[in-house]
Write an enzyme that holds these catalytic residues in place. Structure first.
Site, PDB file in Angstrom:
ATOM      1  N   SER A  43       0.832  -1.203   0.000  1.00 55.47           N
ATOM      2  CA  SER A  43       0.000   0.000   0.000  1.00 55.47           C
ATOM      3  C   SER A  43       0.872   1.261   0.000  1.00 55.47           C
ATOM      4  CB  SER A  43      -0.963  -0.042   1.192  1.00 55.47           C
ATOM      5  OG  SER A  43      -2.025   0.870   1.009  1.00 55.47           O
ATOM      6  N   ASP A 155      -5.597  -3.758  -2.169  1.00 58.14           N
ATOM      7  CA  ASP A 155      -4.544  -3.294  -1.272  1.00 58.14           C
ATOM      8  C   ASP A 155      -3.665  -4.433  -0.744  1.00 58.14           C
ATOM      9  OD1 ASP A 155      -3.386  -2.308   1.393  1.00 58.14           O
ATOM     10  OD2 ASP A 155      -4.333  -0.479   0.636  1.00 58.14           O
TER      11      ASP A 155
END
Length: 266
Positions: A43, A155
């Site tokens: 991320s 993510d």
């Protein structure tokens, strides 16, 4: 592996805007002559790793952080698979990463995303950096998932919040992990963003609880709550990274010396 020192791998964890602390940690490592030979990130950690790998020094990353506003990346979508389409942020990352492929960066970089179908963590070490990072930052429900290399990706923090095992697999002798997660026990839930991010933090808390971070040194710079999608408190977060990393420099140097002693048979 270096001839007279260990190969150092830096793993940068997920955590939304709290990932600005990674910049402060990186700055302190460089300032104290701690080499960073390879990096992996999930991320926001993946974004920092890619931009550093593309050649930007921490002071430049700090300038980017101060200038980065939500208006630069919010291209709202009809909420079928996510609120934000994500093309604007990909274009921005493409420009900031100098249009580079991951394999052409100045050090080995791994960008971690999560395969939404299989649930597995997927590590990208080649291909367009902007595509891989766009996948890695795709917070479920906020960003539309990224379709990349035949996979539907979200993510990286969903499957591997702090990818220390990734840098170890990349060949690091010593792994330094930076965990920027923070579980807020008294959240104020006032928007869909709050619902999603608090859910991610709860999931991350459970993931870390049951899956030990495979790191020689674990740095946790976040000691109070910061909204993970509000791009404020930039200087505070970077300074938190600096201050916390400074405390771990002696431990890192000790690990490096221990490795040398082992290598020399003492």
């Amino acid at each position: 592996m270096k001839e007279n020192r260990p190969c150092i791998g830096l793993a940068l964890g997920a955590g939304g805007v709290r990932g600005y602390a990674h910049i402060g940690v990186l700055e302190k490592l460089i300032e104290n002559n701690i080499p960073v030979d390879m990096m992996a990130g999930s991320s926001m950690g993946g974004l920092v790793a890619a931009l550093y790998g593309a050649g930007h020094e921490p002071e430049t990353l700090e300038k980017f952080a101060r200038l980065f506003k939500r208006k630069f990346y919010l291209d709202f979508a009809v909420p079928k698979m996510g609120l934000v389409q994500g093309q604007r942020v990909k274009d921005l990352i493409f420009m900031l990463s100098k249009k580079m492929n991951i394999e052409d960066m100045r050090l080995p970089v791994g960008i971690v995303a999560t395969d939404l179908t299989s649930g597995e963590a997927v590590v990208y070490r080649d291909g367009c950096a902007a595509d891989a990072v766009r996948a890695s930052i795709s917070i479920p429900g906020i960003f539309v998932p990224e379709n990349y290399k035949g996979r539907t990706l979200v993510d990286g923090g969903v499957a591997d919040r702090v990818p220390a095992s990734t840098v170890r697999q990349m060949g690091a002798d010593i792994t330094i992990a930076v965990d920027v997660s923070f579980y807020n026990k008294e959240p104020v839930i006032g928007s869909i963003y709050d619902v999603i991010m608090q859910s991610m933090d709860i999931m991350g808390k459970q993931l870390i609880k049951y899956r030990e971070v495979d790191a020689d040194v674990l740095i946790k710079p976040i000691s109070s709550y910061y909204n993970a999608v509000v791009f404020e408190n930039v200087d505070e977060l970077i300074e938190a990274g600096r201050e916390t990393a400074e405390k771990y420099i002696p431990e890192i140097i000790e690990k490096m010396n221990e490795w040398k002693g082992t290598r020399n048979g003492s």
